[in-house]
Design an enzyme around this catalytic site. Structure first.
Site, PDB file in Angstrom:
ATOM      1  N   GLU A  62      22.069 -33.137 -33.021  1.00  0.00           N
ATOM      2  CA  GLU A  62      21.979 -32.160 -32.084  1.00  0.00           C
ATOM      3  C   GLU A  62      20.995 -33.117 -30.847  1.00  0.00           C
ATOM      4  O   GLU A  62      20.518 -33.970 -30.992  1.00  0.00           O
ATOM      5  CB  GLU A  62      20.334 -31.224 -32.400  1.00  0.00           C
ATOM      6  CG  GLU A  62      20.052 -30.502 -31.251  1.00  0.00           C
ATOM      7  CD  GLU A  62      18.814 -29.260 -31.874  1.00  0.00           C
ATOM      8  OE1 GLU A  62      18.827 -28.905 -32.965  1.00  0.00           O
ATOM      9  OE2 GLU A  62      18.277 -28.803 -30.834  1.00  0.00           O
ATOM     10  N   GLU A  87      16.673 -37.288 -28.759  1.00  0.00           N
ATOM     11  CA  GLU A  87      15.851 -36.887 -27.964  1.00  0.00           C
ATOM     12  C   GLU A  87      14.931 -37.753 -27.259  1.00  0.00           C
ATOM     13  O   GLU A  87      14.203 -38.532 -27.912  1.00  0.00           O
ATOM     14  CB  GLU A  87      14.759 -35.681 -28.663  1.00  0.00           C
ATOM     15  CG  GLU A  87      13.557 -35.066 -27.435  1.00  0.00           C
ATOM     16  CD  GLU A  87      13.992 -34.493 -26.195  1.00  0.00           C
ATOM     17  OE1 GLU A  87      14.931 -33.653 -26.366  1.00  0.00           O
ATOM     18  OE2 GLU A  87      14.034 -35.049 -25.201  1.00  0.00           O
ATOM     19  N   ASP A 114      18.678 -42.135 -24.510  1.00  0.00           N
ATOM     20  CA  ASP A 114      19.722 -41.503 -23.931  1.00  0.00           C
ATOM     21  C   ASP A 114      20.913 -41.031 -24.969  1.00  0.00           C
ATOM     22  O   ASP A 114      21.474 -41.993 -25.558  1.00  0.00           O
ATOM     23  CB  ASP A 114      20.422 -42.301 -22.648  1.00  0.00           C
ATOM     24  CG  ASP A 114      21.398 -41.496 -21.891  1.00  0.00           C
ATOM     25  OD1 ASP A 114      22.137 -40.563 -22.458  1.00  0.00           O
ATOM     26  OD2 ASP A 114      21.271 -41.768 -20.653  1.00  0.00           O
ATOM     27  N   ASP A 136      19.650 -29.661 -19.753  1.00  0.00           N
ATOM     28  CA  ASP A 136      18.861 -29.648 -18.275  1.00  0.00           C
ATOM     29  C   ASP A 136      20.064 -29.046 -17.412  1.00  0.00           C
ATOM     30  O   ASP A 136      21.030 -29.790 -17.397  1.00  0.00           O
ATOM     31  CB  ASP A 136      18.270 -30.989 -17.867  1.00  0.00           C
ATOM     32  CG  ASP A 136      17.123 -31.442 -18.828  1.00  0.00           C
ATOM     33  OD1 ASP A 136      16.145 -30.238 -18.985  1.00  0.00           O
ATOM     34  OD2 ASP A 136      16.936 -32.489 -19.116  1.00  0.00           O
ATOM     35  N   LYS A 140      20.620 -28.139  -8.602  1.00  0.00           N
ATOM     36  CA  LYS A 140      21.137 -28.577  -7.118  1.00  0.00           C
ATOM     37  C   LYS A 140      22.404 -29.321  -7.116  1.00  0.00           C
ATOM     38  O   LYS A 140      22.727 -30.153  -8.044  1.00  0.00           O
ATOM     39  CB  LYS A 140      20.101 -29.664  -6.433  1.00  0.00           C
ATOM     40  CG  LYS A 140      18.885 -28.686  -6.108  1.00  0.00           C
ATOM     41  CD  LYS A 140      17.720 -29.828  -5.387  1.00  0.00           C
ATOM     42  CE  LYS A 140      16.448 -28.868  -5.341  1.00  0.00           C
ATOM     43  NZ  LYS A 140      15.177 -29.886  -5.089  1.00  0.00           N
TER      44      LYS A 140
HETATM   45  C1  LIG Z   1      15.677 -27.945 -21.276  1.00  0.00           C
HETATM   46  S1  LIG Z   1      15.333 -29.153 -22.429  1.00  0.00           S
HETATM   47  C2  LIG Z   1      15.951 -27.976 -23.955  1.00  0.00           C
HETATM   48  C3  LIG Z   1      15.299 -28.574 -25.264  1.00  0.00           C
HETATM   49  C4  LIG Z   1      15.883 -27.970 -26.519  1.00  0.00           C
HETATM   50  N1  LIG Z   1      17.160 -27.849 -26.683  1.00  0.00           N
HETATM   51  C5  LIG Z   1      15.376 -26.151 -26.347  1.00  0.00           C
HETATM   52  O1  LIG Z   1      16.467 -25.373 -26.170  1.00  0.00           O
HETATM   53  O2  LIG Z   1      14.303 -25.832 -26.416  1.00  0.00           O
HETATM   54  C6  LIG Z   1      16.600 -30.308 -22.200  1.00  0.00           C
HETATM   55  C7  LIG Z   1      16.331 -31.318 -23.367  1.00  0.00           C
HETATM   56  O3  LIG Z   1      17.455 -32.526 -23.162  1.00  0.00           O
HETATM   57  C8  LIG Z   1      16.503 -33.607 -23.233  1.00  0.00           C
HETATM   58  N2  LIG Z   1      17.638 -34.693 -22.482  1.00  0.00           N
HETATM   59  C9  LIG Z   1      17.981 -34.597 -20.990  1.00  0.00           C
HETATM   60  N3  LIG Z   1      18.788 -35.591 -20.861  1.00  0.00           N
HETATM   61  C10 LIG Z   1      19.023 -36.028 -22.219  1.00  0.00           C
HETATM   62  C11 LIG Z   1      19.932 -37.256 -22.613  1.00  0.00           C
HETATM   63  N4  LIG Z   1      20.705 -37.924 -21.891  1.00  0.00           N
HETATM   64  N5  LIG Z   1      20.010 -37.631 -23.938  1.00  0.00           N
HETATM   65  C12 LIG Z   1      19.354 -36.808 -24.923  1.00  0.00           C
HETATM   66  N6  LIG Z   1      18.379 -35.795 -24.752  1.00  0.00           N
HETATM   67  C13 LIG Z   1      18.513 -35.626 -23.176  1.00  0.00           C
HETATM   68  C14 LIG Z   1      15.641 -33.690 -22.407  1.00  0.00           C
HETATM   69  O4  LIG Z   1      14.384 -34.341 -22.826  1.00  0.00           O
HETATM   70  C15 LIG Z   1      14.970 -32.052 -22.828  1.00  0.00           C
HETATM   71  O5  LIG Z   1      14.231 -32.234 -24.058  1.00  0.00           O
END
Ligand SMILES: C[S@@+](CC[C@H](N)C(=O)[O-])C[C@H]1O[C@@H](n2cnc3c(N)ncnc32)[C@H](O)[C@@H]1O
Length: 231
Positions: A62, A87, A114, A136, A140
């Protein structure tokens, strides 16, 4: 955002380990004491070292598990599967560790940087299922290049997925759904599993709702669930 973790990739980093509000004492203890035993060393992963004491029947990943609600629910429901969670948000990692401890889970391993670093280190044809849930959206246009889903990521997911493996992607942002669909459909390595017209509006069997899904539903946005199968 906090400084990137020391093992952040050399190219432009999307996210290193990052921190929001201060960790509570219990959370800080979990990071200090429980995380080291569960954290994946990417060099060992790349070298094919086993991640779990007992060989799991399959490995699932995940990416961006947030608070870990879905990761922990899947680990609990599927004890024979090895779950890898990625995460960078350390407060979320602490929540996932609390879930691992609460349920005494032996089938979870974590990476706290990452996702691209983890993907790059994962040996070819390793994973049977990959979840990308509410990544995310970077709404934009000038930020679209920051989106996790790109042609490059899709190619990397194809490399590390086993034949027949599924990538399960959820979003509440229509534009990101279209963006993702276009990139997977352009890949010769994946096919979109949409057996009926409503498939993409319905969560998967055994679905565990996530925090962001709850937010989306509360705001009146309809999630999209896309399933791509590795050929
Ligand atoms: C909008 S949140 C959604 C979290 C969770 N999946 C949910 O549905 O509640 C997006 C998550 O992706 C993580 N994230 C963003 N860029 C990432 C990356 N390059 N590698 C791993 N995780 C990442 C962020 O830290 C954040 O916790």
């Amino acid at each position: 955002m906090a400084a990137p973790s020391p093992d952040a990739p050399k190219r432009r980093t999307l996210y290193g380990r990052s921190k929001g509000k201060a960790l509570r004492r219990r959370q800080a203890e979990l990071i200090a004491n429980a995380l080291p035993a569960l954290e994946i060393e990417t060099e060992r992963l790349a070298a094919g070292a086993p991640l779990f004491a007992a060989q799991p029947s399959e490995l699932w990943l995940e990416i961006g598990f947030g608070g870990g609600e879905h990761l922990i629910a899947q680990a609990l429901a599927n004890p024979e599967i090895g779950l890898i969670g990625c995460e960078p948000f350390i407060n979320g990692v602490a929540k996932a560790l609390a879930g691992v401890e609460r349920h005494r889970l032996a089938n979870v391993r974590l990476q706290t940087g990452d996702a691209r670093l983890l993907l790059g280190a994962t040996p070819t044809a390793t994973l049977s299922r990959i979840f990308i849930l509410y990544p995310d959206p970077w709404p934009k246009r000038r930020h679209h290049k920051r989106r996790l889903i790109s042609n490059e990521t899709v190619a990397e997911l194809a490399r590390i997925a086993k034949s027949g493996a599924e990538v399960r992607f959820a979003t509440d942002i229509d534009d990101y759904a279209g963006w993702t669909l276009a990139r997977f459909l352009a890949s010769p390595d994946f096919r979109w599993l949409a057996e009926s017209a409503n498939d993409w509006r319905t969560p998967w069997d055994g679905w565990a709702p996530t925090r962001y899904e709850a937010k989306a539903l509360a705001a009146g946005r309809a999630p999209v669930y896309l399933t791509f199968q590795r050929r």
